[in-house]
Structures are given as structure tokens and as C-alpha cells.
Write an enzyme that holds these catalytic residues in place. Structure first.
Site, PDB file in Angstrom:
ATOM      1  N   GLU A 117       1.043  -1.355  -0.020  1.00  0.00           N
ATOM      2  CA  GLU A 117      -0.502   0.040  -0.101  1.00  0.00           C
ATOM      3  C   GLU A 117       1.210   1.148  -0.232  1.00  0.00           C
ATOM      4  OE1 GLU A 117      -2.584   2.661   0.031  1.00  0.00           O
ATOM      5  OE2 GLU A 117      -3.202   0.460  -0.512  1.00  0.00           O
ATOM      6  N   ASP A 162      -5.687  -5.104  -7.354  1.00  0.00           N
ATOM      7  CA  ASP A 162      -7.793  -4.107  -7.064  1.00  0.00           C
ATOM      8  C   ASP A 162      -7.132  -2.513  -7.379  1.00  0.00           C
ATOM      9  OD1 ASP A 162      -9.982  -2.669  -6.203  1.00  0.00           O
ATOM     10  OD2 ASP A 162      -9.118  -3.719  -4.437  1.00  0.00           O
TER      11      ASP A 162
END
Length: 259
Positions: A117, A162
Site C-alpha cells: 500500500e 485492485d
């Protein structure tokens, strides 16, 4: 690139589609007594509070997970419901698990998790949300992380891609990135989630993916936009090397969400 925060959209219709397929794949793969790797390139914060002002502002969870629970779209023993029950027992009745926490609920001791992330705030929240799970968390670009560890150990496993899709060039660059990853890790299950927008900008990307991976599973569902000004009208999942029973759940979701 770093402005997207999923808390505004957590638990919406697209999440239900994506997370139901993800949980089904993880449960099917975990049923075999072989260790596996789970890799996620854009992990988000991992855990969401549906009572937070950001989630309440859009109302997307009410049209998604809240409605699904009330209407019984998922059986109690569905892998997504098992993960949701586990997370809410720990974090409270308004919690909703992102894909990292769904994976943590369904993986077993001996399985490995790699989560990337890049957003600083989301990365910090992800570390908190995944504490005690044994996940390895990377504060870097997700594709950079994925290329650096593939093929992973164990070699058997699943990767979820994603992205936020805020960068329009993703639609051009992602097919090549997936092709490169597949060459390095041809036994891995590689799942790409993408939004279906009013302008159908995903179509050229999907054509390229389909031409390169003719046996992949492609599941798409349509739904009304959460708000009149919103551009997303559906959700898609493209899965390379899908577990063999995934098609059954994909068809069920397409029927349920179409209603």
C-alpha cells in the site's frame, strides 16, 4: 495517485462482487492441504468502520453489504460471511473487512501474506489492522513489490490486483504488467478487479487480457450508480487460473446482483 481512500466506498456493491469471489477462491484453495501465498498489490487500510462519517456520507454500504445481509444474498456459511462474522466479533458490528482482513480470516498457519500500500495514511492504518496476522506489509508500489517476490514461496497461491483506477494510464499498462507476472508465476491465480464506468473505458483493456488469456474467467455485474453523479455502474473481475468451482459462484452473483 495518492488521493483515493476506500472508506467512502467500503461495503458497496462492487465490494460484494469482488470480495465474494475472493473469499470463494481463498476457501477453495485453503481446502487443499498445501500451503499457499497471498499477494495484494493495492491493499488499502484493511479494515473499515461503516459508521464513520466518510462511509455514511456516500451511503454506498447501505446499498451494498447492509442490503445484502437484510435480503439474505449470502448463506451463513459463505466464506465472505464467515470472514465478516470473525471480523465483527473482534472489531464491532459496524466493521467491514477489506480484502487483507478477508484473506487473514481464511488463510491458515503456514500460509504467507504480502500486502503493498503506497498511500502513507492507508499504509499506517493497514499496519494496525493487520497486527498479529503475520502479514508482510510493504510501503511501496504494488507492482514493484509483486515483481520482486514472484514467484513466491510457497509457489501455490493467489494475487489480487485492485488499483484505484484514478490513473487512466492503468488501463493501458496493466495488461502488460499482468503478462509479465504470469510469465514469472504461471501457476499463480491472478485476479484483477476493475470498475465498469459509463464510458466503458475498460473494454480495450479487457480485450487485450482476453486475447492473451483465453481460458481466464471474466465475471461482470451491473448495478445502479450509488448516487446520480457517480460514474460506476458495474464491477468486473478477471481471473487467470481460476479455481474450477469459481464459475459457479460467479454465475450466482451475476443472478443475485442483477435482481
Amino acid at each position: 495517485m495518492l488521493s483515493y481512500q476506500h472508506i467512502y466506498h467500503a461495503g458497496n456493491m462492487a465490494d460484494l462482487h469482488k470480495h465474494a469471489l475472493l473469499a470463494t477462491m481463498l476457501a477453495q484453495m485453503a481446502a487443499k492441504p498445501k500451503p499457499m501465498s497471498y499477494i495484494e498489490t493495492h491493499a488499502g487500510r484493511g479494515l473499515y468502520d461503516l459508521d464513520a462519517p466518510e462511509a455514511l456520507r456516500t451511503g454506498e454500504a447501505q446499498a451494498g453489504i447492509t442490503r445484502a445481509l437484510g435480503a439474505g444474498w449470502f448463506a451463513a456459511d459463505h466464506p465472505l460471511m464467515l470472514a465478516l462474522t470473525m471480523v465483527r466479533a473482534e472489531a464491532g458490528p459496524d466493521a467491514y473487512p477489506g480484502s487483507p482482513r478477508i484473506a487473514a480470516a481464511l488463510l491458515r498457519p503456514g500460509d504467507t501474506m504480502h500486502l503493498a500500500e503506497l498511500h502513507p495514511g492507508e499504509h499506517a492504518a493497514l499496519i494496525t489492522a493487520m497486527r498479529g496476522t503475520g502479514a508482510r506489509i510493504y510501503g511501496q508500489d504494488g507492482f514493484t513489490m509483486a515483481h520482486s517476490i514472484c514467484p513466491p514461496e510457497p509457489r501455490r497461491g493467489l494475487m489480487l490486483i485492485d488499483p484505484s483506477w484514478e490513473v487512466k494510464s492503468d488501463y493501458q499498462s496493466i495488461p502488460a504488467a499482468i503478462t509479465k507476472l504470469h510469465r514469472k508465476w504461471n501457476v499463480g491465480v491472478i485476479a484483477l478487479w476493475y470498475p465498469i464506468l459509463r464510458d466503458n473505458r475498460h473494454k480495450a483493456m479487457l480485450d487485450r487480457l482476453r486475447s492473451g488469456f483465453v481460458e481466464a474467467l471474466c465475471s461482470e455485474v451491473s448495478f445502479p450508480p450509488a448516487q446520480a453523479r457517480h460514474g460506476m455502474i458495474g464491477s468486473g473481475m478477471f481471473v487467470i487460473n481460476p479455481p474450477w468451482r469459481l464459475a459457479n459462484e460467479a454465475r450466482r452473483l451475476e443472478q443475485v446482483l442483477a435482481r
